[in-house]
Design an enzyme around this catalytic site. Structure first.
Site, PDB file in Angstrom:
ATOM      1  N   SER A   1      42.403  48.208  29.540  1.00  0.00           N
ATOM      2  CA  SER A   1      41.416  48.559  31.546  1.00  0.00           C
ATOM      3  C   SER A   1      42.462  50.257  30.916  1.00  0.00           C
ATOM      4  O   SER A   1      42.728  49.951  30.128  1.00  0.00           O
ATOM      5  CB  SER A   1      42.634  47.397  31.923  1.00  0.00           C
ATOM      6  OG  SER A   1      42.927  47.761  32.739  1.00  0.00           O
TER       7      SER A   1
ATOM      8  N   TYR B   1      49.881  42.704  35.354  1.00  0.00           N
ATOM      9  CA  TYR B   1      48.653  42.488  34.465  1.00  0.00           C
ATOM     10  C   TYR B   1      47.965  43.721  33.150  1.00  0.00           C
ATOM     11  O   TYR B   1      47.666  43.744  32.188  1.00  0.00           O
ATOM     12  CB  TYR B   1      47.616  42.959  35.465  1.00  0.00           C
ATOM     13  CG  TYR B   1      46.198  43.321  35.173  1.00  0.00           C
ATOM     14  CD1 TYR B   1      45.436  41.908  34.591  1.00  0.00           C
ATOM     15  CD2 TYR B   1      45.815  44.027  35.286  1.00  0.00           C
ATOM     16  CE1 TYR B   1      44.543  42.865  34.021  1.00  0.00           C
ATOM     17  CE2 TYR B   1      44.353  44.877  34.863  1.00  0.00           C
ATOM     18  CZ  TYR B   1      43.913  43.932  34.361  1.00  0.00           C
ATOM     19  OH  TYR B   1      42.768  44.043  34.006  1.00  0.00           O
TER      20      TYR B   1
ATOM     21  N   LYS C   1      47.405  43.652  30.110  1.00  0.00           N
ATOM     22  CA  LYS C   1      46.570  44.540  28.196  1.00  0.00           C
ATOM     23  C   LYS C   1      46.905  45.162  27.349  1.00  0.00           C
ATOM     24  O   LYS C   1      46.460  45.811  26.155  1.00  0.00           O
ATOM     25  CB  LYS C   1      45.970  45.318  29.250  1.00  0.00           C
ATOM     26  CG  LYS C   1      44.648  44.275  30.440  1.00  0.00           C
ATOM     27  CD  LYS C   1      43.655  43.693  30.035  1.00  0.00           C
ATOM     28  CE  LYS C   1      42.318  43.102  30.333  1.00  0.00           C
ATOM     29  NZ  LYS C   1      41.884  42.295  30.603  1.00  0.00           N
TER      30      LYS C   1
END
Length: 339
Positions: free
Chosen positions: A126, A150, A154
């Protein structure tokens, strides 16, 4: 025995569009999904659209025994790893849940892959790994940081996979850093179907347009951007799916690890998106300006030339395609996959 590509999280928004793309390109596909944020109906529709079957297995990537059973039963040649939790706000409330699912789940997946000598992996990363980038457009060489659990998950996975390739150079891994996926298949049969209140702009706009929600909240109109609202790089999910196909072809021939942006290289503001949706689809989208959200950044768009150089890939879909396809999906499926 024919070889399969395993899609973890294959029933999700991006997974289902990629499954369709791969089936149409002649691949045999297995979806491994726990359906925590996706629907089996998506895969049934993928099969109808492709005119081909795929194998759907209900399982969790943290379950080593379940993964081992899949690799034992099927000849898997490569993995496209989508499975992961992805709501930024929720990640700040449930950090352990995110680290367990996203990071520990990936470690378990890689352990099973290594056991079966399957060392080709396309990872769904991402643009959040760039944090609040100081320079835009953002190139792959931009420093990495993350502003929430989050994004941290990643980034941690990227670091783990880099360490894995250093230790075992026969792995072939593509880290695909997505910008902001939007849109739906042009059939209107598969699309984005968020649980509860959408976290992303486009499904929220389309739910307002279809009458499910009263109005859109635009978070902040005082950013240093042309109209004061946040600017992002929106990429059509069908272009994104094609990027995975190209990445699979690339890792077939190239060992090592490459980070590759998947974006258009063009930034649109929140109000640009609202206006385009409203004008192209001839539908009202009422909105109010609300305070900024913590952690949101002003501007984020890709430097996408590496994808063209390495993969021969660039986006084909226009902003008009994005808003038309989103609206077609929403209109035909006002309640998503729950009819």
């Amino acid at each position: 025995m024919s070889a399969y590509v395993l899609l973890t999280g294959g029933a999700g928004y991006i997974g289902s569009h990629t499954a369709l793309c791969l089936l149409r390109a002649g691949y045999q596909v297995i979806s491994f999904d726990n359906f925590s944020n996706s629907s089996d109906e998506a895969l049934k529709r993928v099969e109808q659209l492709a005119g081909k079957k795929l194998i759907s297995i209900n399982g969790d990537i943290r379950d080593q025994a379940a993964l081992t059973a899949v690799f034992s039963q099927y000849n898997i040649s490569a993995v496209v790893h989508f499975a992961g939790l992805k709501a930024v706000g929720e990640s700040t409330q449930l950090p352990l849940h995110y680290y367990d699912n996203n990071v520990a789940g990936t470690v378990t997946l890689c352990r099973v892959m290594r056991h079966f000598n399957v060392k080709k992996l396309v990872f769904s990363s991402s643009a959040t790994v760039y944090g609040d980038a100081k320079v835009v457009p953002i190139a792959e060489s931009s420093p990495r940081s993350a502003t929430n659990p989050y994004g941290q998950s990643k980034l941690m996975i990227e670091l783990i996979l880099e360490d894995l390739v250093k230790a075992e150079p026969d792995w072939s891994i593509a880290l695909l850093r997505y910008f902001n996926p939007v849109g739906a298949d042009s059939s209107g049969q598969i699309g984005e179907d968020p649980n509860g209140i959408p976290n992303n702009l486009m499904p929220f706009i389309s739910q307002v347009a279809v009458g499910k929600r009263d109005k859109l909240s635009v978070f902040g109109d005082d950013y240093p951007t042309p109209d004061g609202t946040g600017v992002r790089d929106y990429i059509h999910v069908v272009d994104l799916a094609m990027g995975h196909l190209k990445a699979l072809e690339f890792i077939e021939k190239h060992p090592g690890i490459e980070a590759i942006n998947l974006g258009t290289g063009v930034g649109y503001s929140v109000l640009d998106m609202v206006k385009a949706f409203s004008e192209v689809n001839q539908v009202a989208v009422p909105y109010v300006i609300s305070p900024r959200r913590p952690g949101d950044i002003a501007t984020c768009y890709a430097e996408p030339s590496k994808a063209l150089t390495l993969l021969g890939w660039k986006t084909e879909k226009t902003l008009q395609d994005m808003v038309q396809d989103t609206w077609r999906w929403q209109r035909q499926n006002p309640n998503g996959y729950k009819q």
